[in-house]
Design a protein around this motif. Structure first.
Motif, PDB file in Angstrom:
ATOM      1  N   ASN A  95      -8.701  30.375   4.977  1.00 48.96           N
ATOM      2  CA  ASN A  95      -8.975  29.849   6.313  1.00 48.96           C
ATOM      3  C   ASN A  95      -8.751  30.891   7.410  1.00 48.96           C
ATOM      4  O   ASN A  95      -8.768  30.552   8.600  1.00 48.96           O
ATOM      5  CB  ASN A  95      -8.088  28.623   6.569  1.00 48.96           C
ATOM      6  CG  ASN A  95      -8.584  27.428   5.780  1.00 48.96           C
ATOM      7  OD1 ASN A  95      -9.554  26.789   6.163  1.00 48.96           O
ATOM      8  ND2 ASN A  95      -7.945  27.143   4.649  1.00 48.96           N
ATOM      9  N   VAL A 114     -11.244  18.343   6.401  1.00 47.99           N
ATOM     10  CA  VAL A 114     -10.720  19.073   5.249  1.00 47.99           C
ATOM     11  C   VAL A 114     -11.803  19.098   4.180  1.00 47.99           C
ATOM     12  O   VAL A 114     -12.295  18.049   3.749  1.00 47.99           O
ATOM     13  CB  VAL A 114      -9.434  18.423   4.699  1.00 47.99           C
ATOM     14  CG1 VAL A 114      -8.819  19.313   3.623  1.00 47.99           C
ATOM     15  CG2 VAL A 114      -8.426  18.172   5.818  1.00 47.99           C
ATOM     16  N   GLN A 124     -13.153  21.263  13.290  1.00 47.09           N
ATOM     17  CA  GLN A 124     -12.600  22.521  12.794  1.00 47.09           C
ATOM     18  C   GLN A 124     -12.351  22.379  11.286  1.00 47.09           C
ATOM     19  O   GLN A 124     -11.682  21.448  10.853  1.00 47.09           O
ATOM     20  CB  GLN A 124     -11.290  22.818  13.517  1.00 47.09           C
ATOM     21  CG  GLN A 124     -10.703  24.137  13.085  1.00 47.09           C
ATOM     22  CD  GLN A 124      -9.858  24.785  14.160  1.00 47.09           C
ATOM     23  OE1 GLN A 124      -9.388  24.126  15.082  1.00 47.09           O
ATOM     24  NE2 GLN A 124      -9.654  26.080  14.049  1.00 47.09           N
ATOM     25  N   ARG A 125     -12.876  23.328  10.524  1.00 41.18           N
ATOM     26  CA  ARG A 125     -12.821  23.195   9.058  1.00 41.18           C
ATOM     27  C   ARG A 125     -11.525  23.742   8.484  1.00 41.18           C
ATOM     28  O   ARG A 125     -11.132  24.857   8.825  1.00 41.18           O
ATOM     29  CB  ARG A 125     -13.970  23.990   8.428  1.00 41.18           C
ATOM     30  CG  ARG A 125     -15.303  23.412   8.712  1.00 41.18           C
ATOM     31  CD  ARG A 125     -16.317  24.532   8.867  1.00 41.18           C
ATOM     32  NE  ARG A 125     -17.495  23.987   9.514  1.00 41.18           N
ATOM     33  CZ  ARG A 125     -18.662  23.862   8.942  1.00 41.18           C
ATOM     34  NH1 ARG A 125     -18.846  24.294   7.717  1.00 41.18           N
ATOM     35  NH2 ARG A 125     -19.665  23.314   9.583  1.00 41.18           N
ATOM     36  N   ILE A 126     -10.924  22.954   7.630  1.00 42.65           N
ATOM     37  CA  ILE A 126      -9.813  23.462   6.812  1.00 42.65           C
ATOM     38  C   ILE A 126     -10.333  23.443   5.386  1.00 42.65           C
ATOM     39  O   ILE A 126     -10.648  22.381   4.841  1.00 42.65           O
ATOM     40  CB  ILE A 126      -8.548  22.584   6.929  1.00 42.65           C
ATOM     41  CG1 ILE A 126      -8.073  22.492   8.378  1.00 42.65           C
ATOM     42  CG2 ILE A 126      -7.439  23.124   6.036  1.00 42.65           C
ATOM     43  CD1 ILE A 126      -6.829  21.626   8.585  1.00 42.65           C
ATOM     44  N   LEU A 127     -10.429  24.627   4.817  1.00 44.71           N
ATOM     45  CA  LEU A 127     -10.979  24.762   3.472  1.00 44.71           C
ATOM     46  C   LEU A 127      -9.824  24.798   2.483  1.00 44.71           C
ATOM     47  O   LEU A 127      -8.937  25.633   2.608  1.00 44.71           O
ATOM     48  CB  LEU A 127     -11.732  26.091   3.428  1.00 44.71           C
ATOM     49  CG  LEU A 127     -12.830  26.239   2.412  1.00 44.71           C
ATOM     50  CD1 LEU A 127     -13.955  25.260   2.729  1.00 44.71           C
ATOM     51  CD2 LEU A 127     -13.356  27.676   2.476  1.00 44.71           C
ATOM     52  N   MET A 164      -3.871  27.086  13.152  1.00 46.93           N
ATOM     53  CA  MET A 164      -5.204  26.990  13.781  1.00 46.93           C
ATOM     54  C   MET A 164      -5.106  26.455  15.210  1.00 46.93           C
ATOM     55  O   MET A 164      -5.961  26.730  16.040  1.00 46.93           O
ATOM     56  CB  MET A 164      -6.093  26.050  12.966  1.00 46.93           C
ATOM     57  CG  MET A 164      -6.601  26.672  11.696  1.00 46.93           C
ATOM     58  SD  MET A 164      -7.587  25.455  10.798  1.00 46.93           S
ATOM     59  CE  MET A 164      -8.343  26.500   9.569  1.00 46.93           C
ATOM     60  N   ASN A 199      -4.721  29.331   0.144  1.00 44.67           N
ATOM     61  CA  ASN A 199      -5.444  28.439   1.051  1.00 44.67           C
ATOM     62  C   ASN A 199      -5.455  28.983   2.485  1.00 44.67           C
ATOM     63  O   ASN A 199      -6.473  28.907   3.179  1.00 44.67           O
ATOM     64  CB  ASN A 199      -4.816  27.036   1.036  1.00 44.67           C
ATOM     65  CG  ASN A 199      -5.146  26.273  -0.240  1.00 44.67           C
ATOM     66  OD1 ASN A 199      -6.210  26.477  -0.830  1.00 44.67           O
ATOM     67  ND2 ASN A 199      -4.257  25.398  -0.673  1.00 44.67           N
ATOM     68  N   ILE A 234      -1.215  25.478   7.943  1.00 45.90           N
ATOM     69  CA  ILE A 234      -2.533  26.064   8.248  1.00 45.90           C
ATOM     70  C   ILE A 234      -3.090  25.418   9.521  1.00 45.90           C
ATOM     71  O   ILE A 234      -3.557  26.097  10.435  1.00 45.90           O
ATOM     72  CB  ILE A 234      -3.488  25.868   7.047  1.00 45.90           C
ATOM     73  CG1 ILE A 234      -3.036  26.742   5.874  1.00 45.90           C
ATOM     74  CG2 ILE A 234      -4.940  26.155   7.435  1.00 45.90           C
ATOM     75  CD1 ILE A 234      -3.733  26.442   4.542  1.00 45.90           C
TER      76      ILE A 234
END
Ligand SMILES: C[S@@+](CC[C@H](N)C(=O)[O-])C[C@H]1O[C@@H](n2cnc3c(N)ncnc32)[C@H](O)[C@@H]1O
Length: 253
Positions: A165, A77, A89-92, A140, A161, A136
């Motif tokens: 993503n 995150v 895996q990016r969670i922005l 994903m 948000n 989110i």
């Protein structure tokens, strides 16, 4: 910016964290011997502490400087200004606007449990979505995710948000009773008393064999939730304690 100063540290005051966010705190910061909770307006708080005033920029800068990326299962995150080279895996997330930056154990444990249990195509309900982080993450992982929250302030934030993503779970204002249809999995980061109150409703919104991922539960209140879930016929699949918190997973038979 208004700051409510509580004596203690993140560990000793951990039990109050969800309450502070529920009451509108936009962020928490540890200072020597104190925790500072930042609020957009002053309000009557049922907690021991005192109010002080800060220029807006002070807390924003401190917040940005201190915030670290959080790894949880296959995810990391990140705030928009973080750089990350790892394979996660990016969670922005835009932090500080709603509960759910991944920095709290209860969110992190839920992210890890989602990564283990969500399969593509599942229908997932995120009850008490806050920043939208769990919906989110579920999306994903290939699920059809829906996030619901009874705080109108967080819904636009969750949508913002999600868009950042590249995913689009459905977010709506309300609570469990406003959800339509049945789900393969419900994830809920609430608190023990609310879980116990909602337990009789959970089966209505789950398919047979569906999973309930429950977090936000202080270990000392685990029994309350466990009794309420067993009374509804739920089968306990897993319990994971961490610090003062416990994450519980049940299956609807
Ligand atoms: C602890 S935060 C969890 C945020 C995020 N899901 C996470 O795991 O980090 C709890 C959220 O539940 C919401 N909430 C509290 N009671 C609720 C209820 N009865 N129905 C729906 N949402 C509720 C609060 O507004 C808050 O955004």
């Amino acid at each position: 910016m208004h700051v409510f100063r509580l004596k203690g540290n993140f560990e000793t005051l951990d039990a109050y964290t969800p309450l502070l966010f529920d009451l509108g705190a936009r962020g928490l910061e540890e200072k020597p011997g104190e925790v500072w909770a930042y609020f957009p307006t002053r309000l009557e708080l049922p907690l021991p502490g005192e109010w002080a005033e800060l220029p807006d920029t002070d807390w924003l800068e401190a917040w940005r400087r201190d915030l670290k990326p959080v790894r949880a299962g296959p995810f990391v995150v990140l705030a928009p200004w973080h750089r990350w080279e790892g394979p996660e895996q990016r969670i922005l997330l835009e932090p500080g606007m709603a509960f759910g930056t991944g920095h709290h154990e209860t969110t992190r444990m839920a992210l890890e449990a989602l990564a283990e249990r969500v399969k593509p195509g599942m229908r997932v309900l995120d009850l008490g979505t806050g920043s939208g982080i769990l919906a989110i993450a579920a999306q994903m992982l290939g699920a059809w995710a829906v996030g619901v929250d009874n705080d109108p302030a967080v819904i636009p934030q969750a949508r913002h948000n999600a868009a950042a993503n590249g995913v689009s779970p459905e977010f709506f204002l309300g609570t469990l009773e406003n959800a339509h249809g049945v789900f393969d999995l419900i994830v809920a980061n609430l608190y023990a008393e609310l879980h116990a109150e909602l337990a009789p409703l959970y089966p209505t919104y789950l398919v047979q064999g569906g999973h309930m991922l429950m977090t936000g539960i202080l270990s000392e209140r685990e029994r309350l939730v466990d009794n309420a879930m067993r009374a509804q016929g739920f089968e306990s699949l897993h319990r994971r304690p961490e610090g003062e918190w416990v994450h519980l997973i049940y299956r609807k038979p």
